[in-house]
Design an enzyme around this catalytic site. Structure first.
Site, PDB file in Angstrom:
ATOM      1  N   GLU A   1       0.834  -1.193   0.000  1.00  0.00           N
ATOM      2  CA  GLU A   1       0.000   0.000   0.000  1.00  0.00           C
ATOM      3  C   GLU A   1       0.878   1.256   0.000  1.00  0.00           C
ATOM      4  O   GLU A   1       1.693   1.444   0.902  1.00  0.00           O
ATOM      5  CB  GLU A   1      -0.918  -0.022   1.222  1.00  0.00           C
ATOM      6  CG  GLU A   1      -1.847  -1.232   1.233  1.00  0.00           C
ATOM      7  CD  GLU A   1      -2.442  -1.510   2.601  1.00  0.00           C
ATOM      8  OE1 GLU A   1      -2.261  -0.669   3.511  1.00  0.00           O
ATOM      9  OE2 GLU A   1      -3.070  -2.568   2.760  1.00  0.00           O
TER      10      GLU A   1
ATOM     11  N   GLU B   1      -4.513  -6.486   2.861  1.00  0.00           N
ATOM     12  CA  GLU B   1      -3.285  -7.205   3.222  1.00  0.00           C
ATOM     13  C   GLU B   1      -3.344  -8.677   2.835  1.00  0.00           C
ATOM     14  O   GLU B   1      -2.344  -9.257   2.391  1.00  0.00           O
ATOM     15  CB  GLU B   1      -3.017  -7.051   4.725  1.00  0.00           C
ATOM     16  CG  GLU B   1      -2.532  -5.670   5.132  1.00  0.00           C
ATOM     17  CD  GLU B   1      -3.637  -4.629   5.168  1.00  0.00           C
ATOM     18  OE1 GLU B   1      -3.324  -3.416   5.190  1.00  0.00           O
ATOM     19  OE2 GLU B   1      -4.827  -5.031   5.190  1.00  0.00           O
TER      20      GLU B   1
ATOM     21  N   PHE C   1       1.775  -1.023   8.474  1.00  0.00           N
ATOM     22  CA  PHE C   1       2.017  -0.974   9.918  1.00  0.00           C
ATOM     23  C   PHE C   1       1.811  -2.360  10.494  1.00  0.00           C
ATOM     24  O   PHE C   1       1.023  -3.161   9.986  1.00  0.00           O
ATOM     25  CB  PHE C   1       1.054   0.009  10.609  1.00  0.00           C
ATOM     26  CG  PHE C   1       1.430   1.456  10.427  1.00  0.00           C
ATOM     27  CD1 PHE C   1       2.287   2.089  11.317  1.00  0.00           C
ATOM     28  CD2 PHE C   1       0.913   2.180   9.365  1.00  0.00           C
ATOM     29  CE1 PHE C   1       2.623   3.420  11.146  1.00  0.00           C
ATOM     30  CE2 PHE C   1       1.251   3.510   9.185  1.00  0.00           C
ATOM     31  CZ  PHE C   1       2.112   4.140  10.082  1.00  0.00           C
TER      32      PHE C   1
ATOM     33  N   GLY D   1       0.211  -3.526  13.039  1.00  0.00           N
ATOM     34  CA  GLY D   1      -1.140  -3.917  13.390  1.00  0.00           C
ATOM     35  C   GLY D   1      -2.020  -4.256  12.208  1.00  0.00           C
ATOM     36  O   GLY D   1      -3.123  -4.775  12.386  1.00  0.00           O
TER      37      GLY D   1
ATOM     38  N   PRO E   1      -5.001  -9.228   9.059  1.00  0.00           N
ATOM     39  CA  PRO E   1      -5.823  -9.730   7.951  1.00  0.00           C
ATOM     40  C   PRO E   1      -5.059 -10.642   6.993  1.00  0.00           C
ATOM     41  O   PRO E   1      -5.659 -11.458   6.292  1.00  0.00           O
ATOM     42  CB  PRO E   1      -6.286  -8.440   7.242  1.00  0.00           C
ATOM     43  CG  PRO E   1      -6.264  -7.405   8.310  1.00  0.00           C
ATOM     44  CD  PRO E   1      -5.068  -7.761   9.154  1.00  0.00           C
TER      45      PRO E   1
ATOM     46  N   HIS F   1      -1.077   0.805  15.328  1.00  0.00           N
ATOM     47  CA  HIS F   1       0.120   1.258  14.619  1.00  0.00           C
ATOM     48  C   HIS F   1       1.407   1.035  15.412  1.00  0.00           C
ATOM     49  O   HIS F   1       2.461   1.527  15.005  1.00  0.00           O
ATOM     50  CB  HIS F   1       0.004   2.744  14.263  1.00  0.00           C
ATOM     51  CG  HIS F   1      -1.000   3.050  13.201  1.00  0.00           C
ATOM     52  ND1 HIS F   1      -2.342   2.843  13.356  1.00  0.00           N
ATOM     53  CD2 HIS F   1      -0.848   3.551  11.937  1.00  0.00           C
ATOM     54  CE1 HIS F   1      -2.988   3.207  12.263  1.00  0.00           C
ATOM     55  NE2 HIS F   1      -2.100   3.634  11.385  1.00  0.00           N
TER      56      HIS F   1
END
Length: 325
Positions: free
Chosen positions: A29, A60, A83, A85, A89, A129
């Site tokens: 991304e 993701e 990031f 976190g 996914p 994050h």
């Protein structure tokens, strides 16, 4: 020698890998035109084109699933998870496919995929994050898991990870991205990326750390000099496989061991390290193996993160406990 930040060293390492092998792709991304949130991929799309530096949708699981397909077709994808976190996914693809497919095929299929994950706190970010998810992936057989802590290792280890035939989860300490150090960009005489390294020699206790906590442990070792204590600092670098021989060699010599990481102590990666040290060095230990890490709570709002993250004082307190035993 060239002075580089960690972010720039990683950038230069990926650039070199892409120059050496046309099958290396970068995807994630905002990695293209923006150059990544932390500018780690800055300029790569301009120089290598949109076919090799790919701005993906915000998905993701799709990033990793696509990378697996590309790897099966002979490419070497380098995926950025924006990031730490955001990686969850993608956990299904990483754990059930990326980690298992080579063994499922009895080694006939190779998946040379690198999953780059900026990790840890210390940047004043919002929720999701500032995570430290390394234990999830070290527990997953079939993945190599490594963590760089400085620009020189960032430059070398990202290239080693890209060349590796196994899937690699590559943790980058985001609060260290802007710290500078000398990097020999002309040398390829690198420590293998699955080996630990003694970054400061000492005789009285061993501090074991990786990623963002290596610098904190070096600061603790320097501060301990005033108390007449000589602390050895070992940068683990590779979490899976773990360089047990380098770790135990140090602890047998010093007789004391403190494991330091940002993640919560409970069931954190330090538990595995502490167990290995206790098994291998039991008769050499002068005190129990201690762990320093975060509390067993979700990562707090940014204004409270200084209370959560291990700092110099907490590491030194653990050193005091080790010597008082």
């Amino acid at each position: 020698m060239t002075i580089l930040t960690l972010a720039k060293a990683l950038n230069e390492g990926m650039r070199k890998a892409m120059e050496d092998d046309s099958k290396v792709l970068v995807m994630g991304e905002d990695v293209g035109k923006l150059g990544g949130v932390f500018r780690v991929t800055d300029g790569l799309q301009k120089d290598f084109g949109e076919q090799r530096v790919i701005d993906t949708p915000l998905a993701e699981s799709g990033i990793i699933g696509t990378a697996i397909g590309l790897a099966l077709r002979g490419y070497r994808p380098v995926c950025e998870i924006q990031f730490d976190g955001f990686v969850f996914p993608a956990a299904d693809q990483i754990i059930t496919q990326l980690a298992k497919m080579p063994l499922r095929s009895l080694g006939k299929l190779r998946l040379p995929v690198v999953v780059r994950i900026p990790c840890g706190g210390g940047i004043g970010a919002v929720e999701h994050h500032s995570e430290s998810p390394e234990a999830y992936f070290t527990h997953t057989a079939g993945l190599r898991v490594v963590a760089c802590s400085n620009p020189a290792d960032g430059y070398a280890m990202i290239q080693q990870a890209i060349r590796c035939e196994d899937p690699v989860v590559f943790f980058e300490p985001k609060r260290r991205y802007w710290e500078k150090a000398e990097v020999d960009v002309d040398s390829s005489d690198w420590t293998p990326f699955d080996e630990a390294r003694v970054v400061r020699q000492g005789t009285d206790a061993t501090l074991l750390a990786y990623g963002p906590m290596v610098k904190t442990c070096l600061e603790a070792a320097k501060a301990s000099e005033d108390d007449g204590r000589s602390l050895e600092v070992v940068d683990l670098r590779s979490l899976n496989p773990l360089d047990v021989s380098k770790i135990t060699e140090s602890v047998r010599r010093t007789g004391r061991c403190i494991v330091v990481h940002e993640a919560p102590v409970f069931n954190g990666f330090g538990a595995e390290v502490a167990a290995r040290v206790t098994e291998e060095c039991f008769y050499h230990l002068q005190s129990p193996v201690l762990r320093v890490g975060g509390p067993s709570t979700p990562y707090p709002p940014s204004r409270l993160e200084d209370h959560y993250l291990p700092d110099l004082d907490r590491v030194l307190h653990a050193v005091d406990r080790a010597f008082a035993f």
